[in-house]
Motif scaffolding. Structure first.
Motif, short mmCIF file in Angstrom:
data_model
loop_
_atom_site.label_atom_id
_atom_site.label_comp_id
_atom_site.label_asym_id
_atom_site.label_seq_id
_atom_site.Cartn_x
_atom_site.Cartn_y
_atom_site.Cartn_z
N ALA A 52 0.83 -1.21 0.00
CA ALA A 52 0.00 0.00 0.00
C ALA A 52 0.86 1.26 0.00
CB ALA A 52 -0.94 0.01 1.21
N PHE A 53 2.00 1.18 0.64
CA PHE A 53 2.87 2.35 0.75
C PHE A 53 4.20 2.15 0.03
CE2 PHE A 53 -0.20 3.03 4.09
CZ PHE A 53 -0.47 4.38 3.98
N LYS A 54 4.23 1.21 -0.91
CA LYS A 54 5.47 0.97 -1.65
C LYS A 54 5.86 2.20 -2.45
CE LYS A 54 8.89 -1.62 -2.88
NZ LYS A 54 9.88 -2.05 -1.86
N ALA A 78 -5.79 2.40 -2.15
CA ALA A 78 -6.98 1.84 -1.50
C ALA A 78 -6.99 0.32 -1.61
CB ALA A 78 -8.24 2.43 -2.13
N ALA A 79 -6.59 -0.20 -2.77
CA ALA A 79 -6.54 -1.65 -2.96
C ALA A 79 -5.44 -2.25 -2.08
CB ALA A 79 -6.27 -1.98 -4.42
N GLY A 80 -4.32 -1.55 -1.96
CA GLY A 80 -3.21 -2.05 -1.16
C GLY A 80 -3.49 -2.07 0.33
N MET A 81 -4.47 -1.29 0.77
CA MET A 81 -4.80 -1.26 2.20
C MET A 81 -5.24 -2.64 2.70
SD MET A 81 -4.29 1.76 3.51
CE MET A 81 -4.03 3.46 2.96
N TYR A 82 -5.75 -3.48 1.80
CA TYR A 82 -6.20 -4.81 2.20
C TYR A 82 -5.03 -5.76 2.45
CZ TYR A 82 -10.90 -3.29 1.05
OH TYR A 82 -12.10 -2.60 1.03
N ALA A 83 -3.83 -5.34 2.05
CA ALA A 83 -2.65 -6.18 2.24
C ALA A 83 -1.76 -5.68 3.38
CB ALA A 83 -1.84 -6.23 0.95
N LEU A 84 -2.26 -4.70 4.13
CA LEU A 84 -1.48 -4.19 5.27
C LEU A 84 -1.25 -5.28 6.31
CD1 LEU A 84 -3.25 -0.76 5.90
CD2 LEU A 84 -0.84 -1.03 5.26
N PRO A 85 -0.12 -5.23 7.01
CA PRO A 85 0.06 -6.15 8.13
C PRO A 85 -0.91 -5.79 9.25
CG PRO A 85 1.78 -4.48 8.17
CD PRO A 85 1.02 -4.29 6.88
N THR A 86 -1.12 -6.71 10.16
CA THR A 86 -1.89 -6.38 11.35
C THR A 86 -1.01 -5.55 12.28
OG1 THR A 86 -1.17 -8.35 12.55
CG2 THR A 86 -3.17 -8.55 11.19
#
Length: 218
Positions: A66-68, A164-172
C-alpha cells in the motif's frame, strides 16, 4: 521485510524517537535564537535532518504494498537531501539556493524534495496518532486516515485507487510491532515520542516555505 533484531540499534522506533527529539531541540534553539515567536533562527542543518529522516524509511517498508510508492519516493528524496548536505549546510540555505536559481518547484529540486520528505514525516505522525487511538488489530483504518489526510490531496485518481486496494494487504498491528521488535507498551511510548518531537520539525519546515511565500500545497 525481514524482522529486525532485538538490540536498541536495530529497533527503528527507538532510533527515530531519539533522532527527532534531537531535531526538535535544534528547532527550539533556532527559534530562541530568532527571538521566539515562532522564528526560524539561523537554520537547522541538512545533514542531521536527512539522517533522522532516513531512519523513518524502514517504517514504509513494514507497511507493505500500500505504501510501496511512498517508500520508493521518500527514500530517493531523503538520499537527495543527504547529497545536498555535502555542499549546503542548513535547510534555510537549501531553499535560498533554489530560489536564487529559480528552480524551487522544478522536478528534482532540493526544495521540492524537502517538501515531499516533510509530507512523509507528517504521514507517519498521523499514522502513529491513529494507531494509538484505534482499537483492535487492524491497521487499515489508521493507515487510510493518515493517507487521506496527508497524501491523497496531492495524488491523482489512479494512485489513490491503487493505495486503496493495497490497504487490504497491510500487516496487522501485531505483525507490524513484531517487525519493529516492539511490544504494545514500548511501541506506544516510542510512537508518542515521535508524534511529539516531529510536530515542531514539520511546523518549522512549513514556516521556511511560507515565510518565503513559496506555499506548501504543491
Amino acid at each position: 521485510m525481514a524482522e529486525l533484531g532485538g538490540g536498541d540499534d536495530d529497533r527503528p522506533l527507538r532510533k527515530i524517537g531519539r533522532s527527532f527529539k534531537e531535531l526538535a531541540a535544534a528547532v527550539d534553539s533556532q527559534a530562541a535564537a530568532a527571538g521566539g515567536g515562532g522564528g526560524v533562527g539561523v537554520g537547522v542543518e541538512v545533514a542531521p535532518f536527512s539522517t533522522a529522516c532516513s531512519l523513518v524509511s524502514p517504517l514504509f517498508g513494514c507497511l507493505g504494498i500500500a505504501f510501496k510508492f511512498a517508500e520508493m519516493d521518500y527514500v530517493a528524496k531523503v538520499h537527495d537531501l543527504a547529497d545536498a548536505s555535502k555542499s549546503i549546510v542548513t535547510l534555510q540555505a537549501l531553499l535560498d539556493h533554489d530560489m536564487e536559481r529559480d528552480c524551487v518547484r522544478k522536478a528534482g529540486s532540493h526544495s521540492r524534495n524537502l517538501l515531499r520528505v516533510k509530507r512523509g514525516l507528517d504521514m507517519v505522525r498521523v499514522l502513529f496518532e491513529q494507531i494509538l487511538v484505534s482499537e483492535g488489530n487492524s491497521l487499515r483504518d489508521p493507515a487510510s486516515k493518515a493517507y487521506a489526510q496527508v497524501f491523497a490531496p496531492h495524488h491523482g485518481w489512479a494512485i489513490r485507487k491503487a493505495v486503496a486496494a493495497g490497504m487490504y494487504a497491510l500487516p496487522t498491528k501485531a505483525q507490524l510491532l513484531k517487525k519493529l521488535s516492539e511490544d504494545e507498551n514500548s511501541a506506544k511510548t516510542h510512537m508518542q515520542d515521535y508524534i511529539v518531537a516531529s510536530e515542531p520539525v514539520i511546523l518549522y519546515i512549513n514556516r521556511l516555505f511560507l515565510s518565503r511565500e513559496l506555499g506548501i500545497d504543491w
